[in-house]
Motif scaffolding. Structure first.
Motif, PDB file in Angstrom:
ATOM      1  N   ASP A   6      20.176  -5.214  47.102  1.00 44.19           N
ATOM      2  CA  ASP A   6      19.799  -7.016  47.146  1.00 44.19           C
ATOM      3  C   ASP A   6      18.445  -6.953  47.967  1.00 44.19           C
ATOM      4  N   ALA A   7      18.024  -7.917  48.274  1.00 44.58           N
ATOM      5  CA  ALA A   7      16.964  -8.305  49.098  1.00 44.58           C
ATOM      6  C   ALA A   7      17.943  -8.483  50.745  1.00 44.58           C
ATOM      7  N   GLU A   8      18.786  -9.181  50.921  1.00 45.11           N
ATOM      8  CA  GLU A   8      19.309  -9.005  51.681  1.00 45.11           C
ATOM      9  C   GLU A   8      20.118  -7.775  52.812  1.00 45.11           C
ATOM     10  N   SER A   9      20.388  -7.458  51.649  1.00 45.25           N
ATOM     11  CA  SER A   9      20.987  -6.204  52.815  1.00 45.25           C
ATOM     12  C   SER A   9      19.846  -5.043  53.202  1.00 45.25           C
ATOM     13  N   PRO A  10      20.668  -5.001  54.271  1.00 51.02           N
ATOM     14  CA  PRO A  10      19.301  -3.698  54.839  1.00 51.02           C
ATOM     15  C   PRO A  10      19.448  -2.409  54.594  1.00 51.02           C
ATOM     16  N   GLY A  11      20.527  -1.656  54.272  1.00 48.41           N
ATOM     17  CA  GLY A  11      20.706  -0.853  53.794  1.00 48.41           C
ATOM     18  C   GLY A  11      22.357  -0.409  53.518  1.00 48.41           C
ATOM     19  N   LEU A  12      21.862   1.079  53.197  1.00 47.61           N
ATOM     20  CA  LEU A  12      23.981   1.037  52.618  1.00 47.61           C
ATOM     21  C   LEU A  12      23.813   2.588  54.172  1.00 47.61           C
ATOM     22  N   MET A  13      25.795   1.824  54.479  1.00 49.51           N
ATOM     23  CA  MET A  13      26.597   2.791  55.568  1.00 49.51           C
ATOM     24  C   MET A  13      27.765   2.969  54.482  1.00 49.51           C
ATOM     25  N   LEU A  14      27.673   4.564  55.145  1.00 54.79           N
ATOM     26  CA  LEU A  14      28.854   4.653  54.617  1.00 54.79           C
ATOM     27  C   LEU A  14      29.306   5.756  55.938  1.00 54.79           C
ATOM     28  N   ASP A  15      31.049   4.548  55.858  1.00 53.09           N
ATOM     29  CA  ASP A  15      32.351   4.918  56.868  1.00 53.09           C
ATOM     30  C   ASP A  15      32.411   7.015  57.056  1.00 53.09           C
ATOM     31  N   MET A  16      32.221   8.119  56.936  1.00 50.84           N
ATOM     32  CA  MET A  16      33.114   8.924  57.139  1.00 50.84           C
ATOM     33  C   MET A  16      34.282   9.358  57.841  1.00 50.84           C
ATOM     34  N   GLY A  17      35.243   8.206  58.650  1.00 51.67           N
ATOM     35  CA  GLY A  17      36.012   8.482  59.190  1.00 51.67           C
ATOM     36  C   GLY A  17      38.077   8.580  58.718  1.00 51.67           C
ATOM     37  N   GLU A  18      37.865   8.448  57.727  1.00 49.47           N
ATOM     38  CA  GLU A  18      38.429   9.595  56.733  1.00 49.47           C
ATOM     39  C   GLU A  18      38.764  10.398  55.862  1.00 49.47           C
ATOM     40  N   THR A  19      37.322  11.149  56.341  1.00 49.62           N
ATOM     41  CA  THR A  19      36.711  12.509  55.360  1.00 49.62           C
ATOM     42  C   THR A  19      36.903  13.371  55.887  1.00 49.62           C
ATOM     43  N   GLU A  20      38.081  14.103  55.638  1.00 47.45           N
ATOM     44  CA  GLU A  20      38.528  15.520  55.805  1.00 47.45           C
ATOM     45  C   GLU A  20      37.753  16.685  55.830  1.00 47.45           C
ATOM     46  N   TYR A  21      37.602  16.222  54.507  1.00 41.88           N
ATOM     47  CA  TYR A  21      36.686  18.008  53.646  1.00 41.88           C
ATOM     48  C   TYR A  21      35.733  16.928  52.493  1.00 41.88           C
ATOM     49  N   PHE A  22      35.080  17.493  52.017  1.00 36.77           N
ATOM     50  CA  PHE A  22      34.422  17.017  50.813  1.00 36.77           C
ATOM     51  C   PHE A  22      33.457  19.073  50.565  1.00 36.77           C
ATOM     52  N   GLY A  23      32.929  18.774  49.252  1.00 33.66           N
ATOM     53  CA  GLY A  23      32.202  19.586  48.459  1.00 33.66           C
ATOM     54  C   GLY A  23      30.910  19.656  48.722  1.00 33.66           C
ATOM     55  N   CYS A  24      30.427  20.810  48.042  1.00 36.53           N
ATOM     56  CA  CYS A  24      29.128  20.533  47.934  1.00 36.53           C
ATOM     57  C   CYS A  24      28.515  19.597  46.816  1.00 36.53           C
ATOM     58  N   GLY A  25      29.167  19.269  46.000  1.00 33.43           N
ATOM     59  CA  GLY A  25      28.654  18.215  45.282  1.00 33.43           C
ATOM     60  C   GLY A  25      28.658  16.582  46.505  1.00 33.43           C
ATOM     61  N   PHE A  26      29.389  16.319  46.534  1.00 33.50           N
ATOM     62  CA  PHE A  26      29.556  15.350  47.635  1.00 33.50           C
ATOM     63  C   PHE A  26      28.257  15.544  48.853  1.00 33.50           C
ATOM     64  N   ILE A  27      27.542  16.597  48.696  1.00 33.26           N
ATOM     65  CA  ILE A  27      26.345  16.226  49.338  1.00 33.26           C
ATOM     66  C   ILE A  27      25.317  15.673  48.734  1.00 33.26           C
ATOM     67  N   ARG A  28      25.692  17.011  47.181  1.00 30.47           N
ATOM     68  CA  ARG A  28      24.436  16.198  46.405  1.00 30.47           C
ATOM     69  C   ARG A  28      24.509  14.699  46.389  1.00 30.47           C
ATOM     70  N   VAL A  29      25.420  14.062  46.064  1.00 30.03           N
ATOM     71  CA  VAL A  29      25.258  12.672  46.139  1.00 30.03           C
ATOM     72  C   VAL A  29      24.972  11.870  47.360  1.00 30.03           C
ATOM     73  N   LEU A  30      25.410  12.711  48.505  1.00 29.67           N
ATOM     74  CA  LEU A  30      24.813  11.822  49.759  1.00 29.67           C
ATOM     75  C   LEU A  30      22.806  11.753  49.665  1.00 29.67           C
ATOM     76  N   LEU A  31      22.590  13.304  48.995  1.00 29.48           N
ATOM     77  CA  LEU A  31      21.458  13.388  49.042  1.00 29.48           C
ATOM     78  C   LEU A  31      20.393  12.430  47.783  1.00 29.48           C
ATOM     79  N   ARG A  32      21.285  11.923  46.850  1.00 25.98           N
ATOM     80  CA  ARG A  32      20.940  10.916  45.680  1.00 25.98           C
ATOM     81  C   ARG A  32      20.997   9.878  46.354  1.00 25.98           C
ATOM     82  N   CYS A  33      21.947   9.418  47.365  1.00 27.06           N
ATOM     83  CA  CYS A  33      22.319   7.661  47.839  1.00 27.06           C
ATOM     84  C   CYS A  33      20.709   7.705  48.959  1.00 27.06           C
TER      85      CYS A  33
END
Length: 84
Positions: A6-33
């Motif tokens: 959206d033109a008015e959105s400055p971007g995407l912020m991901l709040d990781m405060g509740e994330t204790e663990y993730f796998g390599c697939g999540f890193i792939r998603v982060l890189l795609r984002c």
């Protein structure tokens, strides 16, 4: 990611405060984002990283590719959004 384009959105912020663990697939998603955000000239930021996930993202150098913030408020302020 659609809303971040959206033109008015400055971007995407991901709040990781509740994330204790993730796998390599999540890193792939982060890189795609991150790649998509750069493609549309938007900011991609992570906030409230816990110790273990933060260490993983630092070791894999993902944190070097995007902005990281201690709190949501800091991230929102840096992205140009007023906090409520």
């Amino acid at each position: 990611m659609h809303e971040a384009s959206d033109a008015e959105s400055p971007g995407l912020m991901l709040d990781m405060g509740e994330t204790e663990y993730f796998g390599c697939g999540f890193i792939r998603v982060l890189l795609r984002c991150l790649r998509q955000a750069r493609k549309i000239h938007k900011t991609f930021a992570l906030c409230r990283l816990r110790v273990l996930p933060g260490d993983v993202l630092k070791t894999t150098r993902v944190c070097a590719l995007c902005e990281t913030f201690e709190t949501r408020e800091e991230a929102l302020e840096a992205m140009g959004k007023a906090t409520v």
